[in-house]
Motif scaffolding. Structure first.
Motif, PDB file in Angstrom:
ATOM      1  N   PRO A   1       0.814  -1.232   0.000  1.00 16.78           N
ATOM      2  CA  PRO A   1       0.000   0.000   0.000  1.00 16.78           C
ATOM      3  C   PRO A   1       0.845   1.280   0.000  1.00 16.78           C
ATOM      4  O   PRO A   1       0.428   2.296  -0.555  1.00 16.78           O
ATOM      5  CB  PRO A   1      -0.814  -0.122   1.300  1.00 16.78           C
ATOM      6  CG  PRO A   1      -0.907  -1.598   1.538  1.00 16.78           C
ATOM      7  CD  PRO A   1       0.382  -2.179   1.062  1.00 16.78           C
TER       8      PRO A   1
ATOM      9  N   ASP B   1       1.947   1.753  -3.514  1.00 14.92           N
ATOM     10  CA  ASP B   1       0.809   2.146  -4.351  1.00 14.92           C
ATOM     11  C   ASP B   1       0.307   3.549  -4.034  1.00 14.92           C
ATOM     12  O   ASP B   1      -0.591   4.054  -4.718  1.00 14.92           O
ATOM     13  CB  ASP B   1      -0.368   1.161  -4.142  1.00 14.92           C
ATOM     14  CG  ASP B   1      -0.055  -0.219  -4.691  1.00 14.92           C
ATOM     15  OD1 ASP B   1       0.840  -0.321  -5.557  1.00 14.92           O
ATOM     16  OD2 ASP B   1      -0.700  -1.189  -4.260  1.00 14.92           O
TER      17      ASP B   1
ATOM     18  N   ASP C   1      -1.305   4.328  -1.303  1.00 17.05           N
ATOM     19  CA  ASP C   1      -2.531   4.253  -0.497  1.00 17.05           C
ATOM     20  C   ASP C   1      -2.275   4.504   0.984  1.00 17.05           C
ATOM     21  O   ASP C   1      -3.208   4.583   1.781  1.00 17.05           O
ATOM     22  CB  ASP C   1      -3.184   2.871  -0.659  1.00 17.05           C
ATOM     23  CG  ASP C   1      -3.660   2.652  -2.090  1.00 17.05           C
ATOM     24  OD1 ASP C   1      -3.949   3.659  -2.768  1.00 17.05           O
ATOM     25  OD2 ASP C   1      -3.722   1.485  -2.525  1.00 17.05           O
ATOM     26  N   LYS C   2      -1.000   4.560   1.360  1.00 19.55           N
ATOM     27  CA  LYS C   2      -0.632   4.768   2.760  1.00 19.55           C
ATOM     28  C   LYS C   2       0.703   5.497   2.743  1.00 19.55           C
ATOM     29  O   LYS C   2       1.524   5.238   1.857  1.00 19.55           O
ATOM     30  CB  LYS C   2      -0.468   3.384   3.396  1.00 19.55           C
ATOM     31  CG  LYS C   2      -0.551   3.351   4.890  1.00 19.55           C
ATOM     32  CD  LYS C   2      -0.425   1.927   5.404  1.00 19.55           C
ATOM     33  CE  LYS C   2      -1.755   1.173   5.429  1.00 19.55           C
ATOM     34  NZ  LYS C   2      -1.631  -0.200   5.916  1.00 19.55           N
TER      35      LYS C   2
ATOM     36  N   TYR D   1       2.828   3.781   7.817  1.00 14.29           N
ATOM     37  CA  TYR D   1       3.123   2.348   7.761  1.00 14.29           C
ATOM     38  C   TYR D   1       4.119   1.919   8.843  1.00 14.29           C
ATOM     39  O   TYR D   1       3.897   0.915   9.526  1.00 14.29           O
ATOM     40  CB  TYR D   1       3.646   1.969   6.375  1.00 14.29           C
ATOM     41  CG  TYR D   1       3.949   0.490   6.250  1.00 14.29           C
ATOM     42  CD1 TYR D   1       2.935  -0.461   6.382  1.00 14.29           C
ATOM     43  CD2 TYR D   1       5.254   0.035   6.032  1.00 14.29           C
ATOM     44  CE1 TYR D   1       3.212  -1.816   6.290  1.00 14.29           C
ATOM     45  CE2 TYR D   1       5.539  -1.316   5.947  1.00 14.29           C
ATOM     46  CZ  TYR D   1       4.511  -2.237   6.068  1.00 14.29           C
ATOM     47  OH  TYR D   1       4.780  -3.565   5.987  1.00 14.29           O
TER      48      TYR D   1
END
Ligand code: CA
Length: 451
Positions: free
Chosen positions: A417, A420, A422-423, A428
């Motif tokens: 993620p 990508d 997304d985070k 993280y």
């Protein structure tokens, strides 16, 4: 009920052991005497075609020098090796001689799988430990608590400095100054160069040449360390990914695609993976390790060289140096002969020269390595970088000295993620640290139980 079941199981196991003993073989799976008195050793290792060819040649020479000895080679693909070795051990079919990774040393030593080679190595006129990379030998020392000191349980098959390659031909065609082999680029400079080299070369509106194509599993370490971050503390008991330095490095990795667009998108990488893109001359930078050289000799039609990875906040380049060891099974019928084979492959001039000439590794012997690095008739010209990584600035991979790698693997299994977009990396690392710590605590607990 439970107890009687256990007794039954034990009886069955004993019966099986008796049967295999009666069959004239041995429970180790190797070292089988045949009628004509031939001594058979099994040697289990991993690698691709080039490695297999190189080892076949070295083994042939060993057999020639040791009449009456036969070495059976068991070769597996790299990603299947650990599983197959575990299966062999579980099934009491431990090969006489086999590769082990440093991360397996603690558990195999505690389980008494490995023959202690210290006496042979340290009291042997043929072996000069001062002439072998200390990192290589120390990776297989273990005193029961600390890895890196104590008894020697394997000899290094090799040391694997993971350096950064660049496509020299691409730089020359673009009229760019070649990267300095001694002064690492800053991160900003690295992005700038990569953006210059990322382009649509045939005017069809699609980018077909990129700067980089890094795999997070193998290159993130460099970025993290050179930015002052780390995966684990020095005591090997605390996971340290939740720092701003670490998060910044991970974000920088992700931003190669998300923000700077110097690396193929996930979809583009699925069409043609980045290794293939490098091979076809479509990437400016790609990792180049010694085990790549034989393949690159025959398959690349451009010139390349190696340089230090770009430097983060610390101003210093960083990378890892891998290693695999060659160990002897405690269960072998021929400890002397098996150990002799380990010596031949890892520390003899003849064995090492054969493997180095096959272009699959740098020499384990320092004097041989100096000559090898001075020879610029083969690529990469800057072989010296490899020696500097091994001696000066290369580090062990983070899970090399822990009882298992679950804590470390968890990080990479769940990082997508961030890549990508997304985070954020900062989110993280905060989220993943407690889970990784739990895995590491479990590993420490498991090791304590196994002592
Ligand atoms: Ca194009």
């Amino acid at each position: 009920m439970k107890n009687s079941l256990r007794v039954l199981m034990m009886l069955l196991v004993s019966a099986a052991l008796l049967l295999s003993a009666c069959a004239g073989g041995n429970s180790s799976g190797g070292g089988d005497d045949s009628d004509d008195g031939t001594k058979k050793l099994t040697f289990m290792f991993r690698g691709g075609t080039e490695e297999e060819k190189a080892y076949q040649k070295a083994i042939d020479a060993f057999e020639e020098q040791n009449p009456g000895v036969e070495v059976e080679m068991i070769v597996t693909a790299a990603d299947q090796y650990a599983t197959k070795l575990k299966a062999a051990i579980t099934g009491n079919q431990v090969p006489d001689v086999f590769y082990i990774a440093p991360g397996e040393l603690r558990s195999y030593a505690h389980s008494n799988i490995l023959l202690d080679l210290t006496e042979y190595v340290e009291n042997n006129d043929k072996i000069n430990l001062d002439n072998i990379w200390q990192y290589g030998v120390d990776s297989y020392r273990f005193d029961g608590d600390t890895q890196g000191q104590g008894a020697i349980y394997a000899m290094p098959k090799d040391v694997g400095p993971f350096s950064l390659g660049y496509n020299k031909t691409m730089f020359e065609e673009a009229g760019l100054e070649l990267p300095d082999k001694d002064e690492p680029m800053t991160w900003d400079k690295f992005i700038e160069v990569n953006q210059t080299l990322t382009k649509d070369t045939n005017g069809d509106g699609e980018i077909d040449q990129y700067g980089t194509g890094f795999n997070v599993n193998w290159v993130l370490q460099s970025f993290v360390w050179s930015n002052g971050g780390s995966f684990i503390d020095e005591t090997q008991t605390k996971v340290t990914v939740d720092t701003p330095e670490f998060a910044e490095a991970l974000q920088w990795f992700a931003d190669h695609q998300l923000e700077y667009e110097i690396t193929p998108s996930i979809e583009d990488a699925q069409t043609l993976d980045t290794y293939q893109r490098w091979m076809q001359g479509q990437l400016a930078f790609f990792p180049v390790a010694p085990w790549d050289l034989a393949t690159f000799d025959t398959e690349l039609d451009f010139e390349y060289d190696v340089i230090p990875y770009p430097a983060g906040q610390t101003g210093e380049s960083a990378t890892w140096v891998g290693t695999l060891g060659i160990a002897v099974a405690q269960s072998t019928d021929y400890p002397d002969l098996a150990t002799e084979l380990v010596y031949y492959l890892t520390a003899s001039e003849e064995g090492q020269q054969a493997l180095v000439d096959a272009r699959i590794q740098i020499p384990n012997l320092k004097d041989m390595a100096a000559d090898w690095a001075a020879d610029d008739s083969s690529m990469p010209a800057n072989k010296e970088e490899y020696l500097q990584i091994v001696e000066d600035y290369g580090r062990a991979l983070p899970a090399n000295n822990t009882y298992n790698a679950e804590w470390y693997d968890y990080f990479f299994t769940n990082v997508q993620p961030v890549l990508d977009g997304d985070k954020t990396a900062a989110e993280y690392v905060k989220e993943v640290q407690p889970k990784m710590q739990e895995y590491l605590d479990n590993a420490i607990e498991l090791e304590n139980q196994s002592k």
